[in-house]
Design a protein around this motif. Structure first.
Motif, PDB file in Angstrom:
ATOM      1  N   PHE A   8      48.764  39.169  43.984  1.00  0.00           N
ATOM      2  CA  PHE A   8      47.628  38.523  43.339  1.00  0.00           C
ATOM      3  C   PHE A   8      47.210  39.316  42.109  1.00  0.00           C
ATOM      4  CE2 PHE A   8      43.361  37.294  42.418  1.00  0.00           C
ATOM      5  CZ  PHE A   8      43.221  35.991  42.859  1.00  0.00           C
ATOM      6  N   VAL A   9      47.037  38.607  41.004  1.00  0.00           N
ATOM      7  CA  VAL A   9      46.597  39.225  39.749  1.00  0.00           C
ATOM      8  C   VAL A   9      45.337  38.517  39.275  1.00  0.00           C
ATOM      9  CG1 VAL A   9      47.217  39.753  37.352  1.00  0.00           C
ATOM     10  CG2 VAL A   9      48.989  39.773  39.137  1.00  0.00           C
ATOM     11  N   ARG A  10      44.278  39.284  39.059  1.00  0.00           N
ATOM     12  CA  ARG A  10      43.091  38.710  38.425  1.00  0.00           C
ATOM     13  C   ARG A  10      43.350  38.656  36.913  1.00  0.00           C
ATOM     14  NH1 ARG A  10      37.184  41.494  37.624  1.00  0.00           N
ATOM     15  NH2 ARG A  10      36.163  39.674  36.674  1.00  0.00           N
ATOM     16  N   HIS A  11      42.876  37.604  36.273  1.00  0.00           N
ATOM     17  CA  HIS A  11      43.054  37.476  34.828  1.00  0.00           C
ATOM     18  C   HIS A  11      42.530  38.706  34.091  1.00  0.00           C
ATOM     19  CE1 HIS A  11      38.775  36.891  34.018  1.00  0.00           C
ATOM     20  NE2 HIS A  11      38.754  36.166  35.123  1.00  0.00           N
ATOM     21  N   GLY A  12      43.043  38.925  32.882  1.00  0.00           N
ATOM     22  CA  GLY A  12      42.576  40.020  32.046  1.00  0.00           C
ATOM     23  C   GLY A  12      41.158  39.791  31.540  1.00  0.00           C
ATOM     24  N   GLU A  13      40.628  40.832  30.926  1.00  0.00           N
ATOM     25  CA  GLU A  13      39.239  40.808  30.472  1.00  0.00           C
ATOM     26  C   GLU A  13      38.998  39.797  29.351  1.00  0.00           C
ATOM     27  OE1 GLU A  13      36.633  44.558  29.866  1.00  0.00           O
ATOM     28  OE2 GLU A  13      37.265  43.948  27.849  1.00  0.00           O
ATOM     29  N   THR A  33      41.582  43.656  25.074  1.00  0.00           N
ATOM     30  CA  THR A  33      41.755  44.431  26.315  1.00  0.00           C
ATOM     31  C   THR A  33      42.430  43.585  27.380  1.00  0.00           C
ATOM     32  OG1 THR A  33      39.835  45.811  25.826  1.00  0.00           O
ATOM     33  CG2 THR A  33      40.539  45.710  28.130  1.00  0.00           C
ATOM     34  N   GLY A  34      42.019  42.328  27.486  1.00  0.00           N
ATOM     35  CA  GLY A  34      42.611  41.431  28.472  1.00  0.00           C
ATOM     36  C   GLY A  34      44.080  41.169  28.220  1.00  0.00           C
ATOM     37  N   VAL A  35      44.461  41.042  26.956  1.00  0.00           N
ATOM     38  CA  VAL A  35      45.877  40.860  26.608  1.00  0.00           C
ATOM     39  C   VAL A  35      46.678  42.078  27.064  1.00  0.00           C
ATOM     40  CG1 VAL A  35      47.499  40.626  24.694  1.00  0.00           C
ATOM     41  CG2 VAL A  35      45.381  39.287  24.705  1.00  0.00           C
ATOM     42  N   ALA A  36      46.137  43.285  26.821  1.00  0.00           N
ATOM     43  CA  ALA A  36      46.813  44.512  27.253  1.00  0.00           C
ATOM     44  C   ALA A  36      46.887  44.590  28.782  1.00  0.00           C
ATOM     45  CB  ALA A  36      46.085  45.731  26.689  1.00  0.00           C
ATOM     46  N   GLN A  37      45.834  44.148  29.469  1.00  0.00           N
ATOM     47  CA  GLN A  37      45.844  44.170  30.938  1.00  0.00           C
ATOM     48  C   GLN A  37      46.887  43.221  31.506  1.00  0.00           C
ATOM     49  OE1 GLN A  37      41.693  43.279  31.435  1.00  0.00           O
ATOM     50  NE2 GLN A  37      41.152  45.415  31.870  1.00  0.00           N
ATOM     51  N   ALA A  38      47.103  42.087  30.848  1.00  0.00           N
ATOM     52  CA  ALA A  38      48.140  41.157  31.302  1.00  0.00           C
ATOM     53  C   ALA A  38      49.512  41.820  31.246  1.00  0.00           C
ATOM     54  CB  ALA A  38      48.113  39.884  30.454  1.00  0.00           C
ATOM     55  N   ALA A  39      49.788  42.504  30.144  1.00  0.00           N
ATOM     56  CA  ALA A  39      51.067  43.211  30.022  1.00  0.00           C
ATOM     57  C   ALA A  39      51.173  44.335  31.044  1.00  0.00           C
ATOM     58  CB  ALA A  39      51.221  43.755  28.604  1.00  0.00           C
ATOM     59  N   ILE A 181      37.288  43.539  42.111  1.00  0.00           N
ATOM     60  CA  ILE A 181      38.627  42.991  41.932  1.00  0.00           C
ATOM     61  C   ILE A 181      39.094  43.437  40.545  1.00  0.00           C
ATOM     62  CG2 ILE A 181      40.089  40.937  41.981  1.00  0.00           C
ATOM     63  CD1 ILE A 181      38.604  41.474  44.632  1.00  0.00           C
ATOM     64  N   PHE A 182      40.055  44.340  40.521  1.00  0.00           N
ATOM     65  CA  PHE A 182      40.464  44.989  39.277  1.00  0.00           C
ATOM     66  C   PHE A 182      41.310  44.070  38.393  1.00  0.00           C
ATOM     67  CE2 PHE A 182      40.026  48.381  42.478  1.00  0.00           C
ATOM     68  CZ  PHE A 182      39.022  49.123  41.872  1.00  0.00           C
ATOM     69  N   GLN A 183      41.205  44.276  37.105  1.00  0.00           N
ATOM     70  CA  GLN A 183      42.034  43.574  36.132  1.00  0.00           C
ATOM     71  C   GLN A 183      43.175  44.501  35.705  1.00  0.00           C
ATOM     72  OE1 GLN A 183      38.431  42.781  33.853  1.00  0.00           O
ATOM     73  NE2 GLN A 183      38.862  40.602  33.929  1.00  0.00           N
ATOM     74  N   GLY A 184      44.368  43.900  35.480  1.00  0.00           N
ATOM     75  CA  GLY A 184      45.518  44.692  35.071  1.00  0.00           C
ATOM     76  C   GLY A 184      46.271  45.344  36.208  1.00  0.00           C
ATOM     77  N   ARG A 185      45.895  45.047  37.448  1.00  0.00           N
ATOM     78  CA  ARG A 185      46.565  45.621  38.615  1.00  0.00           C
ATOM     79  C   ARG A 185      47.038  44.505  39.539  1.00  0.00           C
ATOM     80  NH1 ARG A 185      43.278  50.443  41.081  1.00  0.00           N
ATOM     81  NH2 ARG A 185      45.200  50.571  42.283  1.00  0.00           N
ATOM     82  N   ILE A 186      47.797  44.883  40.550  1.00  0.00           N
ATOM     83  CA  ILE A 186      48.354  43.915  41.503  1.00  0.00           C
ATOM     84  C   ILE A 186      47.687  44.140  42.853  1.00  0.00           C
ATOM     85  CG2 ILE A 186      50.460  42.963  42.530  1.00  0.00           C
ATOM     86  CD1 ILE A 186      50.468  43.004  39.421  1.00  0.00           C
ATOM     87  N   LEU A 187      47.051  43.103  43.383  1.00  0.00           N
ATOM     88  CA  LEU A 187      46.509  43.141  44.729  1.00  0.00           C
ATOM     89  C   LEU A 187      47.583  42.568  45.655  1.00  0.00           C
ATOM     90  CD1 LEU A 187      44.235  43.495  46.812  1.00  0.00           C
ATOM     91  CD2 LEU A 187      43.347  41.256  46.094  1.00  0.00           C
TER      92      LEU A 187
END
Length: 197
Positions: A8-13, A33-39, A181-187
Motif C-alpha cells: 500500500f502506498v499513500r499518495h505523495g504530498e 515534494t509529492g513528485v519526489a515521494q512517488a519516485a 500514514i507516511f508518504q513515500g513509503r510502502i505499507l
C-alpha cells in the motif's frame, strides 16, 4: 482475511497536505515534494520486490494525486507509467463541508461537531454532501479486498489505509484513526501483520 500481501502506498504530498487542509474527495495535484515521494516509493518497492514488482497488478484511486503517484512510482520501476487500473472504491474518505479547512479551522468554526468526532473518530460522519465516516469507507473497500486473489500494489489515501487495516484485522477502530500514514513509503500488509518498508 488477507491471502496475499498488499503493498500500500499513500499518495505523495500536495499543497493542501503541506498546509494541513482536509482534502477528502477534492482533486488536488502533487507538489514537488509529492513528485519526489512517488519516485521514492517506486525505489522502495524495487528494493522490496526486485524484478517481480513488474509482474504484480497495480491499482489506484482515480483521484489526480493518486494517479500521479502511481505513474511516478511505475516510472521509477521502469514500467509503463499508464499500465495500471483504477477503482473508485479507493477514493479518499469524504469530509463534506469540512473539505479545504484545517483541523484548527474546523474546531474554531464547528466546535460541537469537532468534539463529537473526537469522541468517536471511527463512526463520526462530518456534515455536508459526500461526507463519510471511516466505517463507511471500510464498507466501501471490503468487497475490493475480498476479491483480491494475489499480491497487489495499491496507491490510495490515508483514510483508505486506515479502513483497509481495520477491515483486515490489522488495527482496531480506536487505533486506526490516530495512526500516521507516511508518504513515500510502502505499507506492507501481509499475513504476519503490518510493517513499513
Amino acid at each position: 482475511m488477507i491471502r496475499a500481501p498488499i503493498y500500500f502506498v499513500r499518495h505523495g504530498e500536495t499543497a493542501w497536505n503541506a498546509e494541513g487542509r482536509l482534502q477528502g474527495q477534492r482533486d488536488t495535484p502533487l507538489n514537488p515534494t509529492g513528485v519526489a515521494q512517488a519516485a521514492e516509493a517506486g525505489r522502495r518497492l524495487r528494493d522490496l520486490l526486485g524484478p517481480r514488482a513488474g509482474s504484480l497488478p497495480f491499482v489506484a484511486s482515480p483521484m489526480e494525486r493518486t494517479r500521479r503517484t502511481m505513474e511516478g512510482l511505475r516510472a521509477a520501476l521502469a514500467l509503463d507509467p499508464a499500465a495500471y487500473a483504477t477503482d473508485a472504491r479507493l477514493k479518499e474518505i469524504g469530509f463534506g463541508a469540512w473539505e479545504g479547512l484545517t483541523w484548527r479551522e474546523v474546531r474554531r468554526s464547528d466546535p460541537a461537531r469537532a468534539s463529537a468526532r473526537d469522541r468517536d473518530r471511527w463512526h463520526y460522519r462530518p456534515p455536508g454532501e459526500g461526507a463519510e465516516s471511516y466505517a463507511m469507507v471500510a464498507d466501501r473497500v471490503r468487497p475490493l479486498l475480498e476479491a483480491l486473489d494475489g499480491p497487489v500494489v495499491m496507491v490510495a489515501h490515508g483514510g483508505v489505509a486506515r479502513a483497509v487495516m481495520v477491515t483486515l484485522g490489522m488495527a482496531s477502530t480506536a487505533e486506526a484513526p490516530q495512526m500516521e500514514i507516511f508518504q513515500g513509503r510502502i505499507l506492507v500488509l501481509e499475513a504476519a501483520g503490518r510493517r513499513w518498508a
